[in-house]
Structures are given as C-alpha cells and as structure tokens.
Write a protein that holds these residues in place. Sequence first.
Motif, short mmCIF file in Angstrom:
data_model
loop_
_atom_site.label_atom_id
_atom_site.label_comp_id
_atom_site.label_asym_id
_atom_site.label_seq_id
_atom_site.Cartn_x
_atom_site.Cartn_y
_atom_site.Cartn_z
N SER A 99 0.86 -4.15 12.28
CA SER A 99 0.34 -3.21 12.45
C SER A 99 -0.73 -2.79 11.37
O SER A 99 -1.37 -2.06 11.77
CB SER A 99 1.24 -2.52 12.83
N LEU A 100 0.28 -2.90 9.85
CA LEU A 100 -0.97 -2.30 8.99
C LEU A 100 -2.37 -2.80 8.68
O LEU A 100 -2.89 -2.03 8.54
CB LEU A 100 0.22 -1.62 8.26
N SER A 101 -1.75 -4.03 8.93
CA SER A 101 -2.74 -4.99 7.85
C SER A 101 -4.65 -4.59 8.90
O SER A 101 -5.64 -4.41 8.62
CB SER A 101 -3.34 -6.60 8.29
N THR A 108 -6.47 -3.83 5.18
CA THR A 108 -7.99 -3.94 4.71
C THR A 108 -8.47 -5.34 4.66
O THR A 108 -7.85 -5.99 4.62
CB THR A 108 -7.79 -3.39 3.34
N GLU A 109 -9.87 -5.19 4.84
CA GLU A 109 -10.04 -7.15 5.38
C GLU A 109 -10.68 -7.45 3.67
O GLU A 109 -11.05 -6.80 2.40
CB GLU A 109 -11.23 -6.87 5.82
N LYS A 114 -11.94 -14.61 -1.93
CA LYS A 114 -10.18 -14.34 -2.86
C LYS A 114 -9.58 -14.30 -1.33
O LYS A 114 -8.18 -14.67 -1.67
CB LYS A 114 -10.67 -12.20 -2.74
N ASP A 115 -9.85 -14.44 -0.29
CA ASP A 115 -8.68 -15.14 0.40
C ASP A 115 -7.92 -16.79 0.57
O ASP A 115 -8.53 -17.37 1.45
CB ASP A 115 -9.17 -14.62 2.02
N LEU A 116 -7.27 -16.86 -0.26
CA LEU A 116 -7.14 -17.87 -0.86
C LEU A 116 -5.83 -18.24 0.40
O LEU A 116 -5.42 -19.04 1.05
CB LEU A 116 -6.25 -17.70 -1.93
N GLY A 117 -5.38 -17.15 1.22
CA GLY A 117 -3.50 -17.51 2.04
C GLY A 117 -4.78 -17.40 3.21
O GLY A 117 -4.14 -17.34 4.56
N ASN A 118 -6.49 -17.49 3.59
CA ASN A 118 -6.66 -17.21 4.96
C ASN A 118 -6.16 -16.29 5.64
O ASN A 118 -5.88 -16.87 7.74
CB ASN A 118 -6.54 -18.82 5.12
N ILE A 119 -5.94 -15.29 5.28
CA ILE A 119 -5.23 -14.09 6.11
C ILE A 119 -6.14 -13.35 6.85
O ILE A 119 -6.35 -12.13 7.98
CB ILE A 119 -4.51 -13.61 5.43
N LYS A 120 -7.28 -12.87 6.27
CA LYS A 120 -8.28 -11.90 6.31
C LYS A 120 -8.30 -10.85 6.34
O LYS A 120 -9.46 -9.68 5.87
CB LYS A 120 -9.25 -12.04 7.83
N TYR A 245 -2.35 -16.77 -3.81
CA TYR A 245 -3.35 -15.78 -3.05
C TYR A 245 -2.43 -13.75 -3.76
O TYR A 245 -2.60 -13.13 -4.55
CB TYR A 245 -3.30 -15.33 -2.03
N TRP A 246 -0.95 -13.86 -3.62
CA TRP A 246 -0.14 -13.37 -4.00
C TRP A 246 -0.02 -12.47 -5.50
O TRP A 246 0.79 -11.23 -5.38
CB TRP A 246 1.39 -12.93 -2.83
N MET A 247 0.31 -13.44 -5.97
CA MET A 247 1.02 -13.43 -7.00
C MET A 247 -0.67 -13.14 -7.97
O MET A 247 -0.71 -13.00 -9.27
CB MET A 247 1.22 -14.80 -7.92
N GLY A 248 -1.17 -13.16 -7.62
CA GLY A 248 -2.66 -13.42 -7.96
C GLY A 248 -3.25 -11.65 -8.47
O GLY A 248 -3.17 -10.44 -7.42
N ASP A 249 -4.89 -11.28 -8.37
CA ASP A 249 -5.15 -10.36 -8.69
C ASP A 249 -5.38 -9.01 -7.16
O ASP A 249 -5.61 -7.96 -7.20
CB ASP A 249 -6.94 -10.48 -9.32
#
Length: 263
Positions: A99-101, A108-109, A114-120, A245-249
Amino acid sequence: MSSDSTKKTISVALGVCLVCSVFVSSATVALDSIQKQNKKLDKMKNILQAGNLSFSTNNAEEIFKEKIVPIIIDLENGSVIDKSKYTDELNPDAFNIKSLSESKNFGTEISPEKDLGNIKKRPKFMLSYEVMNENKEIEKYIFPVFGKGLWSTMYGFLAIGKDLKTVEGITFYEHGETPGLGGEVDNQNWKASWKGKQLFDQNGDAILEVLKSKVDPNDPNKNSQIDGLSGATLTTRGVDNLIKYWMGDDGYANFLGNLRKDI
C-alpha cells in the motif's frame, strides 16, 4: 414439471444460497482477526529465521519483542525516522510495503534504468530491524527485500552482521514461484548456504552474486557467490537482481553508508 414445483425449487435454491452466503460472510468476519494475527506471527518468524535466531512456535512473539527493534529508514538519505514523525500509515505496526508503494505521499516510482528488481514502485521509507544481543547492543540488521521472479513478486528478508559485510540469513515469506523449481527459494539447505557469504567488499560495494550454476569451490570469489536454483534460471536471476537493487544506491546503500562512518 408444474409451475408450483418450479417455484418451490427456485425458492429452496435461493434459500440455500442465502444461508450459505450469510454463513460464509459471518465466518470471514469472525476469522479475520485470527488470520491477521497468524499473518503477523508468520512474518515475525520469518524475520527471526532471517536473523538466525532460535525460537519455537510458542515463544516466537516473545523472542521477537526481546531481540528485535523495528526502525523506519528514509531510503533517500539513509536516516532513521524519529518516532515523533510516525503517522497512521508510517509506523511499524501499520507498515505495508504494497500500500505504501502505491501511496502518493509515501510511494515513489523507480526509473527503468535503476529498477533491477523490476518492481516499478517502492515505498520511500522501509521498515527494517535491528537485532539486539543480551547487552542490548546491535549485532545484526534485517532488511526487507522484494523483486520479480518468474511468476511473482518475491518478498523476503535479508540479514547482515554488524560488520556490515557478512550475510547472516535470508527468507522469503511470500512468492508464487514454481514448486520444486523457483519455489526452492524456501529450501532450507539453499537458504543456509547464504550464511557467512560476503555481501560487500572493503569499499562497501555490493559483490554478492547468485550464479546460474553451482559455486566452483576453487573460485577465489566463492565466498561471495551463491548456488543458482536448479531448473529455475529466471527465479535465480530475480533473486540476484533484487539483492543487487536493495543493497545498491536506490535501496539501503545510504543507510549502510551512514553506519560505516561509525565503524
């Protein structure tokens, strides 16, 4: 069949449907709080498992309260949100990644590059966890991670030690990957293989890699490599990408960078 018989049949059918709908609705309402509590307990267990903390079904909630301190991280600058700034949506009890996404205020989009995790989309803030030892000192950090696999978005937790380099554990608490293939993200042996792996190098750069194949024991980089899941190339790639993605910038890098200043 007479018209009277037809009317009786329809009346009985409608009556049965009405009774069943009332029963199902009542059961749903009655079980809702139990389902929410079970879901909350299941997430606690996954957090404890990721942190390699011992617990039983009966004492999971007790161990969680004793060992785990929830914090909310501002991913943009890596700061920890003060409790005085908690809102109805942005607090540990109510925190909901999905819900927060989607929230105008808290989501935030993610740009495609940057979207390595493909989560948008993702929350601007993430609920994470400090693991405390018996002296009330932080000994581990546990971070929520999520990203696309083959069929689903995989949601899990990744724990790292206080050296901010070493993996302590990983779990996935929600996914829809193929049982026996991508679903092996739940395999206990595979998850155990993550413990002790090097997630970051001396410079704080993420170096962990989930391979397509098995780790070569003679490879000098074996301590930062994880076996791929057999027959699940796309799920394996998804896990590799979501970790990067999550360990990145765009993920926890700013928070971890702030912590490294104090080491």
